[in-house]
Design a protein around this motif. Structure first.
Motif: not given
Length: 459
Positions: A157-162, A168-173, A298-305, A29-34
């Motif tokens: 809902p929690g899994a959707r944040v993940t 968005v991590a792939v998107l940011a990269g 770097l901070v993407m996991p922090l927003w999820a947490r 799913y994340a690969a689509g953000s490429l």
């Protein structure tokens, strides 16, 4: 969540209920953000500059050439949403339109930046507008069903944040690589017309790989439930508007996302002008992009947490306040330009990560609420409206920048000596305007928390 059919919904089992996607599904799913990240970034970053400084189109006319394709796209997105919902309800897959968009977009993207050099300025501008329109339509064929998938990968809902954090991590990269590397590749290829073609071709390969991977790896998921009453295409076209009317959290969420999308789009569109005419180096755009997107990775996991620990709305509020303050700091570049601007740009990048991931993690929750109110799932229609809103908002970024340049008397054609009013138009478009838009979204975020109290709670 029960797997029994809800009223008005035919009883196909709910394969995603109570489950969390595997790592392979998350990666696919994340690969689509490429693809979506590349197309969402590079035109917003360099298309206006390509028109004004490479082709020589006046800023006022360039505004029209950029805006017209997006207006047409906005009208088409609800139709694409209706088509993907019909396909999903009938076959359990959304791969048809996704694959078509994945194959067509790279070719049309290269064509957009391949305007013939021997043509007149008007003819070359029309070429760009025409192929940009077709590329945008191909993008929507992938993006609309792609956005509908998180609601169908899991009902947690929690899994959707993940899921959205991965995306968005792939998107940011992607934004970092494409936004920073694209212009650098353009210059390495000699700049000018040839440089733009080389840049577009390299990015097109990245698009194709990411979108094809996502299509076959995630787009084949079975919908949560099939709707026995699909209805006519005209009814489905109206579904997104109806969801906007019926489901207040969705309506507020769209408003928040639109304001923040315009804010980031204005900053992106102004970046090349800041690099060239404020910092005095066209290649400085790469440094600005690294400063903006590098911290986001770097901070993407922090927003999820933060969202898990304190709730999605409090986390989004924190991100928006940080972005607003960082943007205001950049106003000082009008009197004191220099390398210090990378610091507030980096702070804005930290906030940008949260402003991207958190609203998108709320979208599947909003489709669930809409289903409870309306009795049937219309994820594609709502994704179509979301994409239309996002596309329209992102299109306003270059339009706002070009309008400010026109008001400031900006001289097209790569003229180095710009009027003082044009210099300030560039600075304010990169700083004050994004700050005002992000600040305005805070009012809607507060209302969003009242409309959907669970978004204020830990997940």
């Amino acid at each position: 969540m029960s797997t029994s059919a809800a009223p008005g919904v035919a009883g196909r089992a709910d394969p995603a209920a109570g489950t969390r996607p595997s790592r392979s599904a998350l990666a696919a799913y994340a690969a689509g953000s490429l693809g979506t990240g590349a197309f969402g970034t590079l035109p917003g970053l360099v298309l206006a500059y390509y028109l004004t400084d490479s082709i020589g189109v006046a800023a006022a006319l360039a505004t029209v050439l950029v805006l017209v394709p997006k207006v047409i796209d906005v009208l088409a997105y609800p139709l694409i949403g209706a088509l993907t919902d019909r396909a999903s309800h009938r076959s359990g897959r959304r791969t048809g339109l996704m694959l078509g968009g994945a194959l067509a977009l790279p070719v049309l993207f290269v064509a957009t930046f391949s305007a013939p050099t021997g043509w007149s300025t008007a003819a070359a501008g029309a070429w760009v507008m025409g192929f940009f329109l077709l590329a945008s339509l191909a993008y929507s064929c992938f993006q609309v069903p792609y956005l509908a998938l998180p609601a169908e990968l899991t009902d947690d809902p929690g899994a959707r944040v993940t899921i959205l954090a991965w995306r968005v991590a792939v998107l940011a990269g992607t934004i970092l690589v494409v936004g920073g590397g694209g212009p650098a590749l353009r210059e390495a290829a000699g700049g000018g017309a040839r440089g733009y073609v080389v840049m577009a071709a390299a990015v097109a390969v990245l698009m194709l790989v990411g979108m094809a991977w996502s299509t076959f790896g995630a787009g084949r998921r079975t919908v949560l439930r099939a709707d026995a009453q699909i209805g006519g295409l005209a009814r489905q076209y109206r579904d997104g508007i109806d969801a906007l009317r019926v489901t207040r959290p969705f309506r507020l969420l769209v408003g928040v996302f639109c304001l923040q999308a315009v804010a980031t789009a204005v900053m992106l569109a102004g970046g090349q002008y800041v690099a060239t005419y404020v910092l005095g180096d066209e290649a400085a755009l790469t440094g600005l992009f690294v400063a903006l997107i590098g911290p986001a990775l770097l901070v993407m996991p922090l927003w999820a947490r933060l969202a898990h620990a304190h709730g999605k709305v409090p986390a989004l509020t924190a991100a928006t306040v940080l972005f607003t303050l960082a943007s205001l700091m950049l106003v000082a570049a009008g009197v004191w330009p220099g390398g210090w601007v990378h610091v507030p740009v980096a702070l804005a990048g930290i906030a940008y990560a949260g402003m991207q991931a958190l609203p998108m993690s709320m979208l599947p929750d909003a489709t669930d609420m809409d289903r409870e109110l309306g009795g049937r799932r219309r994820s594609g229609a709502m994704s179509g409206l979301w994409t239309a809103s996002e596309t329209g908002s992102m299109a306003l970024g270059p339009v706002v920048v070009l309008s400010l340049l026109a008001l400031g008397g900006f001289r097209s054609g790569g003229v180095a000596d710009q009027p003082g009013a044009a210099q300030w138009a560039i600075v304010l478009g990169f700083s004050l305007v994004p700050a005002l838009l992000a600040g305005a979204s805070l009012v809607l975020i507060r209302a969003l928390g009242r409309a959907h109290p669970r978004w204020r709670e830990p997940s």
